[in-house]
Scaffold this motif. Structure first.
Motif, PDB file in Angstrom:
ATOM      1  N   ASP A  68       0.842  -1.194   0.000  1.00 51.40           N
ATOM      2  CA  ASP A  68       0.000   0.000   0.000  1.00 51.40           C
ATOM      3  C   ASP A  68       0.878   1.246   0.000  1.00 51.40           C
ATOM      4  O   ASP A  68       1.652   1.456   0.942  1.00 51.40           O
ATOM      5  CB  ASP A  68      -0.881   0.030   1.253  1.00 51.40           C
ATOM      6  N   ILE A  69       0.761   2.024  -1.049  1.00 49.41           N
ATOM      7  CA  ILE A  69       1.410   3.341  -1.066  1.00 49.41           C
ATOM      8  C   ILE A  69       0.294   4.367  -0.998  1.00 49.41           C
ATOM      9  O   ILE A  69      -0.491   4.520  -1.934  1.00 49.41           O
ATOM     10  CB  ILE A  69       2.283   3.532  -2.322  1.00 49.41           C
ATOM     11  N   LYS A  70       0.227   5.064   0.126  1.00 42.70           N
ATOM     12  CA  LYS A  70      -0.919   5.923   0.389  1.00 42.70           C
ATOM     13  C   LYS A  70      -0.875   7.234  -0.396  1.00 42.70           C
ATOM     14  O   LYS A  70      -1.890   7.687  -0.918  1.00 42.70           O
ATOM     15  CB  LYS A  70      -0.994   6.248   1.886  1.00 42.70           C
ATOM     16  N   GLN A  71       0.307   7.835  -0.435  1.00 42.81           N
ATOM     17  CA  GLN A  71       0.452   9.150  -1.066  1.00 42.81           C
ATOM     18  C   GLN A  71       1.943   9.424  -1.251  1.00 42.81           C
ATOM     19  O   GLN A  71       2.732   9.226  -0.334  1.00 42.81           O
ATOM     20  CB  GLN A  71      -0.207  10.217  -0.181  1.00 42.81           C
ATOM     21  N   MET A  72       2.347   9.867  -2.444  1.00 41.49           N
ATOM     22  CA  MET A  72       3.760  10.119  -2.720  1.00 41.49           C
ATOM     23  C   MET A  72       4.274  11.402  -2.085  1.00 41.49           C
ATOM     24  O   MET A  72       5.432  11.495  -1.708  1.00 41.49           O
ATOM     25  CB  MET A  72       3.996  10.158  -4.237  1.00 41.49           C
ATOM     26  N   ASP A  73       3.424  12.392  -1.973  1.00 37.96           N
ATOM     27  CA  ASP A  73       3.810  13.660  -1.348  1.00 37.96           C
ATOM     28  C   ASP A  73       3.862  13.456   0.167  1.00 37.96           C
ATOM     29  O   ASP A  73       2.850  13.104   0.777  1.00 37.96           O
ATOM     30  CB  ASP A  73       2.798  14.752  -1.713  1.00 37.96           C
ATOM     31  N   ASP A  74       5.034  13.676   0.762  1.00 39.32           N
ATOM     32  CA  ASP A  74       5.198  13.342   2.178  1.00 39.32           C
ATOM     33  C   ASP A  74       4.301  14.175   3.085  1.00 39.32           C
ATOM     34  O   ASP A  74       3.731  13.662   4.056  1.00 39.32           O
ATOM     35  CB  ASP A  74       6.661  13.501   2.594  1.00 39.32           C
ATOM     36  N   GLU A  75       4.149  15.463   2.799  1.00 34.68           N
ATOM     37  CA  GLU A  75       3.294  16.310   3.632  1.00 34.68           C
ATOM     38  C   GLU A  75       1.843  15.838   3.594  1.00 34.68           C
ATOM     39  O   GLU A  75       1.162  15.769   4.620  1.00 34.68           O
ATOM     40  CB  GLU A  75       3.391  17.775   3.191  1.00 34.68           C
ATOM     41  N   LYS A  76       1.386  15.470   2.405  1.00 30.15           N
ATOM     42  CA  LYS A  76       0.017  14.963   2.274  1.00 30.15           C
ATOM     43  C   LYS A  76      -0.116  13.590   2.926  1.00 30.15           C
ATOM     44  O   LYS A  76      -1.160  13.260   3.500  1.00 30.15           O
ATOM     45  CB  LYS A  76      -0.377  14.887   0.800  1.00 30.15           C
ATOM     46  N   HIS A  77       0.959  12.810   2.852  1.00 29.52           N
ATOM     47  CA  HIS A  77       0.959  11.488   3.483  1.00 29.52           C
ATOM     48  C   HIS A  77       0.820  11.625   4.992  1.00 29.52           C
ATOM     49  O   HIS A  77       0.082  10.852   5.628  1.00 29.52           O
ATOM     50  CB  HIS A  77       2.259  10.747   3.137  1.00 29.52           C
ATOM     51  N   ILE A  78       1.506  12.580   5.565  1.00 22.96           N
ATOM     52  CA  ILE A  78       1.434  12.797   7.014  1.00 22.96           C
ATOM     53  C   ILE A  78       0.025  13.230   7.420  1.00 22.96           C
ATOM     54  O   ILE A  78      -0.502  12.789   8.460  1.00 22.96           O
ATOM     55  CB  ILE A  78       2.488  13.825   7.458  1.00 22.96           C
ATOM     56  N   ILE A  79      -0.611  14.070   6.625  1.00 22.50           N
ATOM     57  CA  ILE A  79      -1.991  14.478   6.915  1.00 22.50           C
ATOM     58  C   ILE A  79      -2.919  13.267   6.875  1.00 22.50           C
ATOM     59  O   ILE A  79      -3.801  13.106   7.716  1.00 22.50           O
ATOM     60  CB  ILE A  79      -2.465  15.544   5.898  1.00 22.50           C
ATOM     61  N   LEU A  80      -2.688  12.393   5.918  1.00 24.39           N
ATOM     62  CA  LEU A  80      -3.563  11.243   5.700  1.00 24.39           C
ATOM     63  C   LEU A  80      -3.332  10.114   6.687  1.00 24.39           C
ATOM     64  O   LEU A  80      -4.279   9.404   7.075  1.00 24.39           O
ATOM     65  CB  LEU A  80      -3.360  10.728   4.272  1.00 24.39           C
ATOM     66  N   THR A  81      -2.067   9.924   7.126  1.00 19.41           N
ATOM     67  CA  THR A  81      -1.722   8.747   7.945  1.00 19.41           C
ATOM     68  C   THR A  81      -1.057   9.077   9.283  1.00 19.41           C
ATOM     69  O   THR A  81      -0.821   8.176  10.088  1.00 19.41           O
ATOM     70  CB  THR A  81      -0.766   7.827   7.179  1.00 19.41           C
ATOM     71  N   LYS A  82      -0.671  10.355   9.478  1.00 16.28           N
ATOM     72  CA  LYS A  82       0.015  10.815  10.694  1.00 16.28           C
ATOM     73  C   LYS A  82       1.485  10.420  10.755  1.00 16.28           C
ATOM     74  O   LYS A  82       2.151  10.669  11.769  1.00 16.28           O
ATOM     75  CB  LYS A  82      -0.693  10.343  11.978  1.00 16.28           C
ATOM     76  N   VAL A  83       2.010   9.786   9.696  1.00 15.00           N
ATOM     77  CA  VAL A  83       3.428   9.423   9.661  1.00 15.00           C
ATOM     78  C   VAL A  83       3.993   9.724   8.276  1.00 15.00           C
ATOM     79  O   VAL A  83       3.261   9.882   7.298  1.00 15.00           O
ATOM     80  CB  VAL A  83       3.659   7.926   9.986  1.00 15.00           C
ATOM     81  N   SER A  84       5.325   9.775   8.186  1.00 18.98           N
ATOM     82  CA  SER A  84       6.007  10.007   6.918  1.00 18.98           C
ATOM     83  C   SER A  84       5.910   8.780   6.013  1.00 18.98           C
ATOM     84  O   SER A  84       5.732   7.649   6.486  1.00 18.98           O
ATOM     85  CB  SER A  84       7.481  10.327   7.190  1.00 18.98           C
ATOM     86  N   ASN A  85       6.053   9.001   4.709  1.00 14.61           N
ATOM     87  CA  ASN A  85       6.061   7.886   3.761  1.00 14.61           C
ATOM     88  C   ASN A  85       7.477   7.363   3.503  1.00 14.61           C
ATOM     89  O   ASN A  85       7.670   6.475   2.666  1.00 14.61           O
ATOM     90  CB  ASN A  85       5.402   8.288   2.434  1.00 14.61           C
ATOM     91  N   TYR A  86       8.459   7.897   4.208  1.00 11.65           N
ATOM     92  CA  TYR A  86       9.860   7.567   3.947  1.00 11.65           C
ATOM     93  C   TYR A  86      10.123   6.060   3.989  1.00 11.65           C
ATOM     94  O   TYR A  86      10.719   5.494   3.075  1.00 11.65           O
ATOM     95  CB  TYR A  86      10.761   8.288   4.957  1.00 11.65           C
TER      96      TYR A  86
END
Length: 245
Positions: A129-147
Motif C-alpha cells: 500500500d502506497i498511500k500518497q507520494m507527497d510526504d506532507e500529504k501522506h502525514i496528513i492522511l496517515t500521521k506518519v512520513s512515507n519515507y
C-alpha cells in the motif's frame, strides 16, 4: 521456543486480498493512523488473540481444498510486518506444504533485520500500500512520513520481489491527477511491479471508529465516482502500467 502472534481476526474465504480464494489473517497492531482505516480496531499493539503457527496451520488445513487452484494465504492487518518473526515462520510452514503466500503491507519497516529477508524469501507476492507520494500529504492522511514505505518499495525492486501496488483513491487526499502521476513516476522503473490495484474509498469501517469513541474525520467524503476512477486509471495505463479497480 514457540513463536506466537497476535491476530485480530481470520477470514477463511477472502477474495480481494491476493489471487484466488485466500485464508487471511488480520494481524494485530499498526503504526499508521490512516483517516479512512476500515480496521480501526487493529491499531492497538497489545490487543488480539495470541496464536501459534501450528494452530493457524491447523485452521488452514481444514480449508485446504478451497485454496488449491490459485489461492493461498494472506497476512494482512493491522500491519503484518510488525510481527515479522511470526509471519516468517507461518509462511515457511505454508511453503513446506505448497501453499501460496501473500503479504499485504504498508511497508513501514522500522528496522531492516535478517528476519525481514527471511519473511520475504518465503513470500510469493507482496501487496504494498502506497498511500500518497507527497510526504506532507501522506502525514496528513496517515500521521506518519512515507519515507519507510518508499524505501521498502525500492528494496522490493532491488530484490525483484513480485509486487502489486495498492492505491486507495480518497476524495481530497489522493483523487487528483498529480498525486497519481507522482506514483507512476516512482514505480515505472520497477520491473517487479506487476500491476496497480486502485481501491475506491469506502465507509465500511466507520462504525468501528464510533464504537471506539473516535471521531471519523472523513464523515463528509463520498466514494469516488466511476469517472474519477477512470481518470486515475488512465494516468497509469497511458504510461504502460497495468491498473485495475
Amino acid at each position: 521456543m514457540t513463536i506466537k502472534g497476535r491476530i485480530h481476526s481470520i477470514e477463511s474465504f477472502g477474495t480481494v486480498d491476493g489471487p484466488g480464494i485466500r485464508f487471511i489473517a488480520f494481524m494485530q497492531g499498526c503504526l499508521m493512523r490512516c483517516l479512512y482505516c476500515h480496521n480501526r480496531d487493529t491499531w492497538d499493539l497489545h490487543d488480539g488473540k495470541e496464536t501459534s503457527v501450528e494452530d493457524l496451520m491447523g485452521q488452514i488445513r481444514s480449508y485446504r481444498g478451497f485454496y488449491a487452484n490459485g489461492g493461498g494465504v494472506t497476512a494482512s492487518g493491522g500491519e503484518a510486518m510488525l510481527q515479522a518473526e511470526f509471519v516468517a515462520e507461518w509462511f515457511k510452514a505454508c511453503h513446506a506444504e505448497g501453499i501460496h503466500t501473500c503479504l499485504d503491507t504498508n511497508g513501514m519497516v522500522r528496522k531492516h533485520t535478517p528476519i525481514i529477508d527471511e519473511l520475504l524469501d518465503n513470500t510469493d507476492l507482496v501487496m504494498l500500500d502506497i498511500k500518497q507520494m507527497d510526504d506532507e500529504k501522506h502525514i496528513i492522511l496517515t500521521k506518519v512520513s512515507n519515507y519507510r514505505t518508499l524505501q521498502f518499495a525500492e528494496y522490493l525492486a532491488k530484490r525483484n520481489q513480485k509486487t502489486w501496488i495498492r492505491y486507495v483513491v480518497v476524495g481530497g487526499h489522493t483523487d487528483d491527477i498529480e498525486s497519481a502521476r507522482k506514483l507512476v513516476e516512482f514505480i515505472k522503473p520497477m520491473k517487479n511491479v506487476e500491476k496497480v490495484e486502485l481501491l475506491p474509498y469506502h465507509e465500511l469501517g466507520k462504525h468501528k471508529w464510533e464504537t471506539l469513541g473516535d471521531t471519523y474525520q472523513l464523515e463528509h467524503v463520498s466514494p469516488p465516482s466511476r469517472e474519477t476512477m477512470e481518470q486515475i486509471k488512465a494516468v497509469f495505463t497511458d504510461m504502460g502500467i497495468n491498473a485495475i479497480y
